[in-house]
Design a protein around this motif. Structure first.
Motif, PDB file in Angstrom:
ATOM      1  N   SER A  20      -9.895   4.753  -2.968  1.00 45.63           N
ATOM      2  CA  SER A  20     -10.864   5.438  -3.839  1.00 45.63           C
ATOM      3  C   SER A  20     -11.827   4.459  -4.474  1.00 45.63           C
ATOM      4  CB  SER A  20     -10.148   6.211  -4.949  1.00 45.63           C
ATOM      5  OG  SER A  20      -8.945   6.737  -4.500  1.00 45.63           O
ATOM      6  N   ARG A  97      -0.851  -6.324   0.210  1.00 48.38           N
ATOM      7  CA  ARG A  97      -1.480  -5.424  -0.752  1.00 48.38           C
ATOM      8  C   ARG A  97      -1.845  -4.090  -0.107  1.00 48.38           C
ATOM      9  NH1 ARG A  97      -4.992  -6.964  -5.796  1.00 48.38           N
ATOM     10  NH2 ARG A  97      -3.718  -8.847  -5.752  1.00 48.38           N
ATOM     11  N   ARG A 101      -0.260  -0.499  -1.181  1.00 49.29           N
ATOM     12  CA  ARG A 101      -1.167   0.606  -1.543  1.00 49.29           C
ATOM     13  C   ARG A 101      -0.910   1.824  -0.664  1.00 49.29           C
ATOM     14  NH1 ARG A 101      -4.936  -0.574  -5.351  1.00 49.29           N
ATOM     15  NH2 ARG A 101      -5.793  -2.691  -5.470  1.00 49.29           N
ATOM     16  N   LEU A 104       2.093   3.516  -2.131  1.00 49.92           N
ATOM     17  CA  LEU A 104       1.826   4.217  -3.394  1.00 49.92           C
ATOM     18  C   LEU A 104       1.001   5.480  -3.156  1.00 49.92           C
ATOM     19  CD1 LEU A 104       1.015   1.412  -5.985  1.00 49.92           C
ATOM     20  CD2 LEU A 104       3.204   2.396  -5.354  1.00 49.92           C
TER      21      LEU A 104
ATOM     22  N   GLU B  16       0.065   9.038  -9.603  1.00 43.67           N
ATOM     23  CA  GLU B  16      -0.072   9.583  -8.250  1.00 43.67           C
ATOM     24  C   GLU B  16      -1.319   9.076  -7.540  1.00 43.67           C
ATOM     25  OE1 GLU B  16       0.041  13.844  -7.924  1.00 43.67           O
ATOM     26  OE2 GLU B  16       1.785  13.989  -9.225  1.00 43.67           O
ATOM     27  N   LEU B  17      -2.453   9.108  -8.273  1.00 48.63           N
ATOM     28  CA  LEU B  17      -3.752   8.904  -7.621  1.00 48.63           C
ATOM     29  C   LEU B  17      -4.411   7.581  -7.935  1.00 48.63           C
ATOM     30  CD1 LEU B  17      -4.996  12.468  -8.631  1.00 48.63           C
ATOM     31  CD2 LEU B  17      -4.026  11.850  -6.419  1.00 48.63           C
ATOM     32  N   SER B  20      -8.954   5.045 -10.183  1.00 50.29           N
ATOM     33  CA  SER B  20     -10.184   5.554  -9.550  1.00 50.29           C
ATOM     34  C   SER B  20      -9.976   6.945  -8.987  1.00 50.29           C
ATOM     35  CB  SER B  20     -10.641   4.629  -8.425  1.00 50.29           C
ATOM     36  OG  SER B  20     -10.385   3.293  -8.719  1.00 50.29           O
ATOM     37  N   GLY B  21      -8.796   7.194  -8.454  1.00 53.11           N
ATOM     38  CA  GLY B  21      -8.544   8.460  -7.778  1.00 53.11           C
ATOM     39  C   GLY B  21      -8.316   9.637  -8.713  1.00 53.11           C
ATOM     40  N   ARG B  97       5.549   3.186 -10.648  1.00 53.87           N
ATOM     41  CA  ARG B  97       4.303   3.314  -9.896  1.00 53.87           C
ATOM     42  C   ARG B  97       3.121   2.831 -10.717  1.00 53.87           C
ATOM     43  NH1 ARG B  97       2.926   7.660  -5.429  1.00 53.87           N
ATOM     44  NH2 ARG B  97       5.173   7.549  -5.069  1.00 53.87           N
ATOM     45  N   VAL B 100       3.232  -1.025 -10.854  1.00 53.80           N
ATOM     46  CA  VAL B 100       2.811  -1.662  -9.606  1.00 53.80           C
ATOM     47  C   VAL B 100       1.304  -1.506  -9.419  1.00 53.80           C
ATOM     48  CG1 VAL B 100       3.021  -1.636  -7.099  1.00 53.80           C
ATOM     49  CG2 VAL B 100       5.052  -1.371  -8.519  1.00 53.80           C
ATOM     50  N   ARG B 101       0.772  -0.343  -9.767  1.00 47.92           N
ATOM     51  CA  ARG B 101      -0.683  -0.155  -9.668  1.00 47.92           C
ATOM     52  C   ARG B 101      -1.414  -1.108 -10.602  1.00 47.92           C
ATOM     53  NH1 ARG B 101      -2.364   3.953  -6.472  1.00 47.92           N
ATOM     54  NH2 ARG B 101      -1.047   5.816  -6.250  1.00 47.92           N
ATOM     55  N   VAL B 103      -0.459  -4.005 -11.426  1.00 45.96           N
ATOM     56  CA  VAL B 103      -0.404  -5.325 -10.797  1.00 45.96           C
ATOM     57  C   VAL B 103      -1.453  -5.437  -9.693  1.00 45.96           C
ATOM     58  CG1 VAL B 103       1.004  -6.868  -9.392  1.00 45.96           C
ATOM     59  CG2 VAL B 103       2.021  -5.710 -11.348  1.00 45.96           C
ATOM     60  N   LEU B 104      -1.520  -4.427  -8.835  1.00 43.25           N
ATOM     61  CA  LEU B 104      -2.471  -4.473  -7.711  1.00 43.25           C
ATOM     62  C   LEU B 104      -3.909  -4.473  -8.214  1.00 43.25           C
ATOM     63  CD1 LEU B 104      -1.006  -2.065  -4.996  1.00 43.25           C
ATOM     64  CD2 LEU B 104      -0.590  -4.484  -5.369  1.00 43.25           C
ATOM     65  N   ASP B 105      -4.170  -3.719  -9.265  1.00 42.57           N
ATOM     66  CA  ASP B 105      -5.542  -3.560  -9.746  1.00 42.57           C
ATOM     67  C   ASP B 105      -5.907  -4.574 -10.830  1.00 42.57           C
ATOM     68  OD1 ASP B 105      -5.671  -1.444  -8.026  1.00 42.57           O
ATOM     69  OD2 ASP B 105      -5.330   0.092  -9.549  1.00 42.57           O
ATOM     70  N   SER B 106      -4.959  -5.434 -11.184  1.00 36.99           N
ATOM     71  CA  SER B 106      -5.173  -6.352 -12.316  1.00 36.99           C
ATOM     72  C   SER B 106      -5.716  -5.563 -13.506  1.00 36.99           C
ATOM     73  CB  SER B 106      -6.144  -7.481 -11.937  1.00 36.99           C
ATOM     74  OG  SER B 106      -5.564  -8.331 -10.986  1.00 36.99           O
ATOM     75  N   LEU B 110      -2.507  -6.277 -17.645  1.00 35.74           N
ATOM     76  CA  LEU B 110      -2.193  -7.577 -17.052  1.00 35.74           C
ATOM     77  C   LEU B 110      -3.225  -8.623 -17.441  1.00 35.74           C
ATOM     78  CD1 LEU B 110      -0.717  -5.719 -14.515  1.00 35.74           C
ATOM     79  CD2 LEU B 110      -0.368  -8.120 -13.952  1.00 35.74           C
ATOM     80  N   ALA B 158       8.849   2.879  -7.166  1.00 29.82           N
ATOM     81  CA  ALA B 158       7.413   3.081  -6.919  1.00 29.82           C
ATOM     82  C   ALA B 158       7.178   3.674  -5.538  1.00 29.82           C
ATOM     83  CB  ALA B 158       6.663   1.763  -7.065  1.00 29.82           C
ATOM     84  N   PRO B 161       8.531   8.453  -2.095  1.00 31.08           N
ATOM     85  CA  PRO B 161       8.768   9.260  -0.900  1.00 31.08           C
ATOM     86  C   PRO B 161       9.424   8.437   0.213  1.00 31.08           C
ATOM     87  CG  PRO B 161       6.471   9.405  -1.619  1.00 31.08           C
ATOM     88  CD  PRO B 161       7.101   8.301  -2.382  1.00 31.08           C
TER      89      PRO B 161
END
Lengths: 195, 195
Positions: A20, A97, A101, A104, B16-17, B20-21, B97, B100-101, B103-106, B110, B158, B161
């Motif tokens: 996104s 990464r 993603r 997630l 979930e999203l 941005s989502g 979740r 972890v998001r 972390v990925l998105d800084s 963080l 995280a 599913p």
DNA sequence: GTCTATACATCGATAGAC
DNA sequence: GTCTATCGATGTATAGAC
């Protein structure tokens, strides 16, 4: 602008910003072209994503099959698998990464029944169970063990700025990759043989 | 519509999203109200995110401090820490979740120097080093060990599913949480004492 | 192949009635 | 507190000149 270069740029953008967050306009700008020029090469954003990310994730499945098979002992194959995965993730800074993603977001590479994540997890679990049956690994819950091993491989590289703050320097430096390889192989070996 | 309920709904949407989502419109729709009504409670999306996610992540730092301190032996405190973290992540399906998001998105939790992720990692590493100095843990690279332990805790929940496909049923069922707690405590104990 | 220009939807955010 | 209506910017995607 060669197609492969566009795919590499898109891959990096998707890894950094997510699906996104990475707009076609932003990807085009990174490539030094305009948005419609990017659409000329890739008619839809989803198509670009699948092609760019698929190329980075496909080798992972092959790696696991490659190392898990073979006629060596289970411990030797386990070590080899850990080294191959670490080297691949270290050599491709976007791969971990992108994979996390995908997990997630339940992305297209997880929804499909025959795709990397699910297949790889099943393969790892089956390998661990076989090693337990052979008496080389300690008896334990192979499902939880497989998930933890995958986790420790992926998270370290996916968490780059955070991991890099713990160790000194970048996670993707050759020395640091070697250091992680040694640490992770030792950890996984301990996990499957210990207790 | 009570403020706390809006925060819970937003938290779930962000988990979930992603940031941005998850649009303000989508969050409002989930809450059964219109977009301007949501903006009436939270003037900016960023403010909503910080408030919603901060409430879910703050307890994590407190948990680590709580369990890492105390006057028991290092192994006992380690087990307790693993149990507390697993129970918290199991009881709050969005927490892992969201973390972890971040972390990925800084994300904002963080970037700030005094925030959960970095502080928690340092605390875990310091705890491991102290345990090694005390002779209760095997000597090893505490930085890599801390990162792997955090990874195995977070990734499992995280990746809901995906993890849920390995085990049977939902990761957040009481039985499955108990099962994970036992598995993860054993794994971490093996990691720090083994080899 | 790359561009300008544009279509149409949705984004975050605001104005103002009730 | 919630709504309708709307703003300007940006989203994916297309048309058509060069």
């Amino acid at each position: 602008m060669p197609r492969a270069r566009l795919l590499a740029i898109a891959r990096q953008a998707f890894a950094e910003l997510g699906y996104s967050g990475a707009s076609m306009s932003a990807i085009a700008t990174r490539a030094g072209i305009r948005k419609p020029s990017l659409f000329h090469h890739f008619p839809t954003k989803e198509g670009l994503y699948v092609e760019a990310v698929g190329a980075a994730l496909a080798p992972m499945g092959a790696l696991v099959e490659l190392a898990a098979g073979g006629d060596h002992g289970f411990l030797v194959r386990l070590d080899r698998l850990g080294e191959l995965v670490t080297d691949y993730l270290g050599a491709h800074p976007e791969a971990a990464r992108l994979l996390v993603r995908e997990v997630l977001d339940s992305g297209p590479f997880l929804s499909a029944p025959s795709q990397p994540a699910g297949v790889v997890l099943d393969a790892v679990r089956a390998f661990l169970e076989a090693g337990m049956d052979a008496g080389e690994f300690a008896r334990a819950d192979a499902r939880h063990l497989a998930l933890s091993i995958v986790a420790l491989h992926l998270f370290y590289f996916a968490a780059d700025p955070l991991s890099g703050a713990q160790i000194e320097g970048s996670v993707f430096d050759e020395e640091q990759i070697a250091s992680r390889r040694a640490a992770v192989v030792g950890q996984v070996r301990t996990l499957v043989t210990g207790s």
